[in-house]
Design an enzyme around this catalytic site. Structure first.
Site, PDB file in Angstrom:
ATOM      1  N   ASN A   1       0.830  -1.202   0.000  1.00  0.00           N
ATOM      2  CA  ASN A   1       0.000   0.000   0.000  1.00  0.00           C
ATOM      3  C   ASN A   1       0.874   1.267   0.000  1.00  0.00           C
ATOM      4  O   ASN A   1       1.484   1.622   1.011  1.00  0.00           O
ATOM      5  CB  ASN A   1      -0.899  -0.055   1.243  1.00  0.00           C
ATOM      6  CG  ASN A   1      -1.912   1.061   1.274  1.00  0.00           C
ATOM      7  OD1 ASN A   1      -1.653   2.162   0.796  1.00  0.00           O
ATOM      8  ND2 ASN A   1      -3.061   0.773   1.852  1.00  0.00           N
TER       9      ASN A   1
ATOM     10  N   ASP B   1      -0.112  -3.859  10.436  1.00  0.00           N
ATOM     11  CA  ASP B   1      -1.468  -4.311  10.169  1.00  0.00           C
ATOM     12  C   ASP B   1      -2.399  -3.363  10.888  1.00  0.00           C
ATOM     13  O   ASP B   1      -2.176  -3.034  12.051  1.00  0.00           O
ATOM     14  CB  ASP B   1      -1.673  -5.756  10.629  1.00  0.00           C
ATOM     15  CG  ASP B   1      -2.776  -6.405   9.816  1.00  0.00           C
ATOM     16  OD1 ASP B   1      -2.670  -6.425   8.581  1.00  0.00           O
ATOM     17  OD2 ASP B   1      -3.786  -6.844  10.411  1.00  0.00           O
TER      18      ASP B   1
ATOM     19  N   LYS C   1      -3.321  14.303   8.542  1.00  0.00           N
ATOM     20  CA  LYS C   1      -3.726  12.965   9.013  1.00  0.00           C
ATOM     21  C   LYS C   1      -2.677  12.436  10.000  1.00  0.00           C
ATOM     22  O   LYS C   1      -3.028  11.830  11.011  1.00  0.00           O
ATOM     23  CB  LYS C   1      -3.897  12.011   7.812  1.00  0.00           C
ATOM     24  CG  LYS C   1      -4.326  10.606   8.235  1.00  0.00           C
ATOM     25  CD  LYS C   1      -4.571   9.660   7.073  1.00  0.00           C
ATOM     26  CE  LYS C   1      -4.809   8.234   7.589  1.00  0.00           C
ATOM     27  NZ  LYS C   1      -4.953   7.220   6.531  1.00  0.00           N
TER      28      LYS C   1
HETATM   29  P1  ITT Z   1      -0.480  -4.086   3.429  1.00  0.00           P
HETATM   30  O1  ITT Z   1       0.116  -4.543   2.158  1.00  0.00           O
HETATM   31  O2  ITT Z   1       0.449  -3.253   4.240  1.00  0.00           O
HETATM   32  O3  ITT Z   1      -1.115  -5.214   4.241  1.00  0.00           O
HETATM   33  P2  ITT Z   1      -3.223  -3.109   3.272  1.00  0.00           P
HETATM   34  O4  ITT Z   1      -3.818  -1.983   2.491  1.00  0.00           O
HETATM   35  O5  ITT Z   1      -3.798  -4.477   3.044  1.00  0.00           O
HETATM   36  O6  ITT Z   1      -1.654  -3.067   3.002  1.00  0.00           O
HETATM   37  P3  ITT Z   1      -3.906  -3.357   6.129  1.00  0.00           P
HETATM   38  O7  ITT Z   1      -4.070  -4.831   5.973  1.00  0.00           O
HETATM   39  O8  ITT Z   1      -3.090  -2.850   7.262  1.00  0.00           O
HETATM   40  O9  ITT Z   1      -3.296  -2.702   4.792  1.00  0.00           O
HETATM   41  O10 ITT Z   1      -5.283  -2.619   6.254  1.00  0.00           O
HETATM   42  C1  ITT Z   1      -6.535  -3.289   6.268  1.00  0.00           C
HETATM   43  C2  ITT Z   1      -7.563  -2.403   5.580  1.00  0.00           C
HETATM   44  O11 ITT Z   1      -7.876  -1.325   6.478  1.00  0.00           O
HETATM   45  C3  ITT Z   1      -7.051  -1.812   4.298  1.00  0.00           C
HETATM   46  O12 ITT Z   1      -7.619  -2.489   3.206  1.00  0.00           O
HETATM   47  C4  ITT Z   1      -7.516  -0.363   4.339  1.00  0.00           C
HETATM   48  O13 ITT Z   1      -8.643  -0.271   3.478  1.00  0.00           O
HETATM   49  C5  ITT Z   1      -7.926  -0.118   5.772  1.00  0.00           C
HETATM   50  N1  ITT Z   1      -7.036   0.855   6.404  1.00  0.00           N
HETATM   51  C6  ITT Z   1      -5.884   0.623   7.074  1.00  0.00           C
HETATM   52  N2  ITT Z   1      -5.336   1.760   7.485  1.00  0.00           N
HETATM   53  C7  ITT Z   1      -6.155   2.743   7.067  1.00  0.00           C
HETATM   54  C8  ITT Z   1      -6.128   4.133   7.145  1.00  0.00           C
HETATM   55  O14 ITT Z   1      -5.119   4.780   7.716  1.00  0.00           O
HETATM   56  N3  ITT Z   1      -7.119   4.817   6.576  1.00  0.00           N
HETATM   57  C9  ITT Z   1      -8.138   4.197   5.963  1.00  0.00           C
HETATM   58  N4  ITT Z   1      -8.247   2.891   5.823  1.00  0.00           N
HETATM   59  C10 ITT Z   1      -7.254   2.159   6.361  1.00  0.00           C
END
Ligand code: ITT
Length: 218
Positions: free
Chosen positions: A41, A97, A198
């Site tokens: 991400n 995570d 943010k």
């Molecule tokens: P990784 O490759 O780092 O796992 P990811 O996008 O899957 O990237 P996470 O598993 O940590 O990240 O996040 C789970 C979900 O929560 C992710 O799909 C985002 O949509 C949401 N999320 C996490 N952090 C967020 C934030 O700061 N603002 C908005 N949504 C967030």
């Protein structure tokens, strides 16, 4: 250490230069210590990069397919990923995570935030919340650092309390940002804020700041 860093930058640039603003990603490399952030991400990397830069640390994105186990606990998911990433890369790495926990839905989607985002999305969450007055929710971030030299991973937590908006607002950020208003803010959703704004409130910035303080002290 410098050789190791250079080799990794080359690997990294080949894989991600299309999707990223080169300036953003590479600007901080010469400054000193580097944290290798295993993530898919780019938004997460950018947020972390700005916080780490405040602390004089550089961030590099490492695209490794690290395993993601199913668990009700963010910490267990992140620890399994970070162990796998260290084994695959042989580098000291950082994994995060995060999840959105909605009180009226008993903490849903929580550790399942990624799956729920891909399936229901923000609109699906707003639908589930239709007619519900109690809209408090929080984001929780677990940042885990591990290295080949370390016996066990080191965890850092960050949490931000807020409210779920009734409608999506804003077009910055990612994921659930358009529907989350941090309580300590001015009523804006995360998606109505710049990354710097943010980072003043976010779960991720809090956890990364704790990591940075520890990393610099080691
Ligand atoms: P990784 O490759 O780092 O796992 P990811 O996008 O899957 O990237 P996470 O598993 O940590 O990240 O996040 C789970 C979900 O929560 C992710 O799909 C985002 O949509 C949401 N999320 C996490 N952090 C967020 C934030 O700061 N603002 C908005 N949504 C967030």
């Amino acid at each position: 250490m410098p050789n190791l860093v250079l080799v990794t930058i080359t690997m990294f640039s080949r894989k991600v230069e299309k999707g990223l603003d080169k300036h953003n990603v590479f600007a901080d490399f010469p400054k000193g210590r580097v944290a290798f952030f295993v993530t898919t991400n780019v938004h997460k990397l950018n947020e972390a990069r700005q916080v780490l830069a405040e602390q004089g640390l550089a961030a590099a994105m490492l695209r490794i397919e690290a395993i993601e186990v199913q668990s009700d606990h963010l910490e267990e998911i992140a620890e399994a990923s970070v162990r796998d990433a260290v084994e695959k890369s042989g580098l000291p790495v950082l994994v995060e995570d995060a999840g959105l926990f909605i009180e009226a839905l008993k903490g849903f989607p929580g550790p399942y935030s990624s799956y729920v985002y891909r399936t229901l999305g923000t609109k699906g969450i707003l639908k589930l919340m239709e007619g519900i007055a109690k809209r408090n929710a929080y984001f929780h971030s677990v940042v885990v650092f591990h290295s080949p030299e370390q016996a066990s991973p080191q965890c850092f937590h960050g949490k931000v309390e807020g409210e779920l908006a009734v409608k999506e607002r804003g077009n910055q950020g990612f994921g659930y940002d358009p529907i989350f208003e941090p309580r300590a803010g001015t009523g804006k959703t995360f998606a109505e804020m710049t990354t710097a704004e943010k980072n003043r409130f976010s779960h991720r910035a809090l956890a990364i700041r704790k990591f940075a303080a520890w990393y610099k002290s080691t």
